[in-house]
Design an enzyme around this catalytic site. Sequence first.
Site, PDB file in Angstrom:
ATOM      1  N   ASP A 176      -7.746  71.559-129.805  1.00 50.56           N
ATOM      2  CA  ASP A 176      -6.991  70.426-129.264  1.00 50.56           C
ATOM      3  C   ASP A 176      -7.764  69.116-129.407  1.00 50.56           C
ATOM      4  O   ASP A 176      -7.187  68.096-129.807  1.00 50.56           O
ATOM      5  CB  ASP A 176      -6.679  70.657-127.772  1.00 50.56           C
TER       6      ASP A 176
ATOM      7  N   GLY B  23     -14.568  72.792-122.505  1.00 48.52           N
ATOM      8  CA  GLY B  23     -15.510  73.756-121.925  1.00 48.52           C
ATOM      9  C   GLY B  23     -16.836  73.790-122.654  1.00 48.52           C
ATOM     10  O   GLY B  23     -16.916  73.532-123.854  1.00 48.52           O
TER      11      GLY B  23
ATOM     12  N   ARG C 142     -12.164  67.238-119.529  1.00 44.20           N
ATOM     13  CA  ARG C 142     -10.955  67.735-120.160  1.00 44.20           C
ATOM     14  C   ARG C 142      -9.871  66.673-120.351  1.00 44.20           C
ATOM     15  O   ARG C 142      -8.738  67.004-120.699  1.00 44.20           O
ATOM     16  CB  ARG C 142     -10.395  68.916-119.364  1.00 44.20           C
TER      17      ARG C 142
ATOM     18  N   LYS D  41     -16.190  73.264-131.932  1.00 45.51           N
ATOM     19  CA  LYS D  41     -16.838  73.901-130.799  1.00 45.51           C
ATOM     20  C   LYS D  41     -15.872  74.811-130.056  1.00 45.51           C
ATOM     21  O   LYS D  41     -14.733  74.405-129.837  1.00 45.51           O
ATOM     22  CB  LYS D  41     -17.324  72.826-129.826  1.00 45.51           C
ATOM     23  N   THR D  42     -16.229  76.006-129.703  1.00 41.36           N
ATOM     24  CA  THR D  42     -15.579  76.843-128.701  1.00 41.36           C
ATOM     25  C   THR D  42     -16.158  78.236-128.739  1.00 41.36           C
ATOM     26  O   THR D  42     -16.281  78.837-129.808  1.00 41.36           O
ATOM     27  CB  THR D  42     -14.047  76.933-128.846  1.00 41.36           C
TER      28      THR D  42
ATOM     29  N   GLY E 280     -22.166  82.894-120.101  1.00 41.42           N
ATOM     30  CA  GLY E 280     -22.541  82.717-121.503  1.00 41.42           C
ATOM     31  C   GLY E 280     -22.315  81.319-122.070  1.00 41.42           C
ATOM     32  O   GLY E 280     -22.860  80.989-123.115  1.00 41.42           O
ATOM     33  N   ARG E 281     -21.516  80.505-121.384  1.00 39.50           N
ATOM     34  CA  ARG E 281     -21.124  79.228-121.979  1.00 39.50           C
ATOM     35  C   ARG E 281     -22.273  78.233-122.097  1.00 39.50           C
ATOM     36  O   ARG E 281     -22.203  77.309-122.907  1.00 39.50           O
ATOM     37  CB  ARG E 281     -20.006  78.583-121.147  1.00 39.50           C
TER      38      ARG E 281
ATOM     39  N   ASP F  60     -14.656  80.682-127.720  1.00 41.55           N
ATOM     40  CA  ASP F  60     -13.543  81.604-127.934  1.00 41.55           C
ATOM     41  C   ASP F  60     -13.420  82.071-129.379  1.00 41.55           C
ATOM     42  O   ASP F  60     -12.773  83.068-129.666  1.00 41.55           O
ATOM     43  CB  ASP F  60     -12.218  80.954-127.520  1.00 41.55           C
TER      44      ASP F  60
END
Lengths: 551, 551
Positions: free
Chosen positions: B173, B78, B142, B199-200, B423-424, B202
């Site tokens: 991952d 993502g 992905r 990166k993320t 927001g991504r 989350d």
Amino acid sequence: MKKSALQQARAAYRPQMPIVLTGAVKVVEGKPTQSVADQEAIKQLFPNTYGLPEITFEKVSVSEPSKPINVGVILSGGQAPGGHNVISGLFDGIKTINKDSRLYGFLMGPGGLVDHKYKELTADIIDEYRNTGGFDIIGSGRTKLETKEQFDKGLEILRELDIKALVIIGGDDSNTNAAILAEYYKAIDAGVQVIGVPKTIDGDLKNEVIETSFGFDTATKVYSEVIGNIQRDCNSAKKYWHFIKLMGRSASHIALECALQCQPNICIISEEVEAKNMTLDQVVDEIAQAVADRAAQGDNYGVVLIPEGLIEFIPAVKALIAELNDLLAAKADEFAALAPKDQRQWVIEHLSEENAKTYASLPEGVARQLTLDRDPHGNVQVSLIETEKLLSEMVGKRLKEMAEAGKYNGKYSTMHHFFGYEGRCADPSNFDANYCYGLGFTAACLIAAGVTGYMSSLRNLTFAPVNWVAGGIPITMMMNMERRHGEMKPVIQKALVDLDGAPFRKFVKEREGWKKNTCYTYPGPIQYFGPAEVADQPSMTLVYEQKNRKY
Amino acid sequence: MKKSALQQARAAYRPQMPIVLTGAVKVVEGKPTQSVADQEAIKQLFPNTYGLPEITFEKVSVSEPSKPINVGVILSGGQAPGGHNVISGLFDGIKTINKDSRLYGFLMGPGGLVDHKYKELTADIIDEYRNTGGFDIIGSGRTKLETKEQFDKGLEILRELDIKALVIIGGDDSNTNAAILAEYYKAIDAGVQVIGVPKTIDGDLKNEVIETSFGFDTATKVYSEVIGNIQRDCNSAKKYWHFIKLMGRSASHIALECALQCQPNICIISEEVEAKNMTLDQVVDEIAQAVADRAAQGDNYGVVLIPEGLIEFIPAVKALIAELNDLLAAKADEFAALAPKDQRQWVIEHLSEENAKTYASLPEGVARQLTLDRDPHGNVQVSLIETEKLLSEMVGKRLKEMAEAGKYNGKYSTMHHFFGYEGRCADPSNFDANYCYGLGFTAACLIAAGVTGYMSSLRNLTFAPVNWVAGGIPITMMMNMERRHGEMKPVIQKALVDLDGAPFRKFVKEREGWKKNTCYTYPGPIQYFGPAEVADQPSMTLVYEQKNRKY
């Protein structure tokens, strides 16, 4: 109240003022005005406030000493960024007239006036709210000031507080009622002036003399920020069609402005759909064709902007809803007795052929919603329809048919968004902070000038604020007669998107390219600091509207 | 590409660099490392890359001449704000090593490596993307790099392009797979280094040595902006409860950070719900009680933040979903033969008592969704559940019961929002722009140092960037063994919200006050210009985490 770093920094911002408002002013009267239509009818309804001249202010070197004046202020209707700056401009304006002037805020909208709920707005309160979003300084509400009883009840508290002028900050309906209140207080010689201020994020309160309503600039910038972010996501992942609904039921100015800012693949403009007498199926066909065309070039992604009010602008859906309302009212018991599974067929059988066809074309969930969720008057609740999902679902169905006919070969995954509440209370952009503060300050000047039934006005808004022209416009000048709930009423004419106007023409010129190619622009978040070309620009709607204007 | 004013202004931003990266560097090796758990198992799986030392860089005055090096880069998973700056930092880094170095981007994620889809990233391309959001420079995807066939296939193109190092920008991952790839290429002596970048949005890829993942800062600032705006609307209109779901399925860092930024009335933290073994009913009870308490003081409005993954953290719902998956798989035909109206009862009768109770407590729409919308493997699609609507509906039902029992007397109207895609791909905040550029540049230094299986690292992130410590962390150091699809696998340990950590403890200390009183803070939009306390602050999560750290 714990303040964020931005709130603290922003509190120090000093709005830029029109030069004419930086010292003493004199009133310059223009020619007497006429209403935009139905002159005789409006004149009869407003014998005391019709035909007044436009007013502009000019700077003078010597100021006359003025007496203190007590002023009341009301926030009416939905929130729009900059309301607090209107109030702080008004506060500073009446304090400039005389430092002993007082400002009272009526609480939670026009209802506060009728119910005598208010608080005095002192310097320490005002300072907490300068350049902030929201209407929370006194709250807002949707009570309509319409009846003589309300006017008289309001007058009691105005007299008690020795308030000589009332400023109503609102949209077209609230300003219509401000004009009626001004006329009434003038007629009974109440000694209370009424001044309106043009507010609405929808952008539909504007005309020859009011260039824009406040809040539109900031709200559309917030929506454009998030639309731009979604577009960048869309263009990175390349796997979704994003259907984005934007607030604004009665006009598509917001969608159009966001389209000009962001250059999405598709933007529906309700006014065009109505003018072309398009059916829902035709709207769906157009989107489906664009999806298929992009798929053919390998692009299984895109962004569609949809104005909240679209459904109500589609003539066929409008006709369907009208007949449904009548049908379900006339045969309420018969309908209620049906098993849910039989309702759809029953409705189809009882509608006229044309409306039955429209009804049958709707996805089942939407059709069910139309018959089940009705308001207390038994009417279909159009606002509950999730137009963005309705359209994406119907497009999906159409694409399946096209695929079977060999006319589409692609993947179709969708995401849905609705933006409205995200923008109504944002901290005002520099444009709105300046504009609102100036509108409030101008309202104070109109009060000092002793006039009533005027709307505060700043013009030449694509110039730097120092060059803005401050003045007042008689509200009756913006009125015509319209049928409301079966009766002819004087109302401010709503500004729909002008299909001959420069903003829409610019959009039409570009949209085929945007549809096919990926031309996304990413406006980013509102900047309050930084270079002027980033932080101080007005809306593109305003820029295009005024581009070819003669001064 | 037509650029917005902000895009143009932002293109000129020069990321602030750690002082050590502003000239030639030397490698300083720390002590050999151990994995966080399961040391023996991890060591066996990574014989060539286990136990490597941490690396930091120190500035030296004389630089050795270096040969040009070709590097490949992949964006995996993502989108997160700042990906383009990692790539531009990497580009500038390898050009500093030798101006004839080349950078190749593999297209649309790890799949581009396997399918040999790439493009060379030259200076003119890089310059178009500096300081911008999105992953559109090369796209993301992905595909998981997991098999020997993929590794070998990838090696073909790496050899063809003479690429000696591959940088994989991804989440836990993707970095796990980067470590496996590094080990494999090392084992077969392929001559290709592999470097990971954390990166993320989350925020769940962090640990003792990686202080934060990039993108979290910007994304949470965008969400906090719109949450703040909604809060201000809520506090102005005083008539709605807003239920706001926030992206992030596997951890609640985003919700927690937004709560610290905005001070909403309620924020659910999934990790706490799980730790307390709460049922869905208990979560609903807590919210309903807060609604009732506020109503008792006249406040029929509020804001609730909900992490996207909540449902999967509730032990009872987790158990229900597991049994439902088994049941519907075992009796698929019997279930499919039922009339829709009989399905609910059938499910209740076929579940164990405890799970049947949970199922029966769900609103009908949600219950139906659980049995109908299953993924290709027949599993319930938890991500389709609109948790914000589920909760608000259940709270409404509870309030009705409380009203009947005389325990609630108020109005309850709701609004729903879901923020994720907004927001991504935002333009990275100054923090993320600096952090990402530095991570990319550090990756180049790690490549020059000849190491493999390392993650690029910058530490001391609450200090000014000039003081950040640059280096590399062996990825195996962050690993443990976990069961995935029935098999024990080496994976990077995911960072959930630490219920003993400073950010959560700060939240717990404040939340009762926020619940009862209206303590909203309004962070406003990300500012790229202006005072440092507005434009340059890291996340509050990072600030609280590092507050009491010893250096």
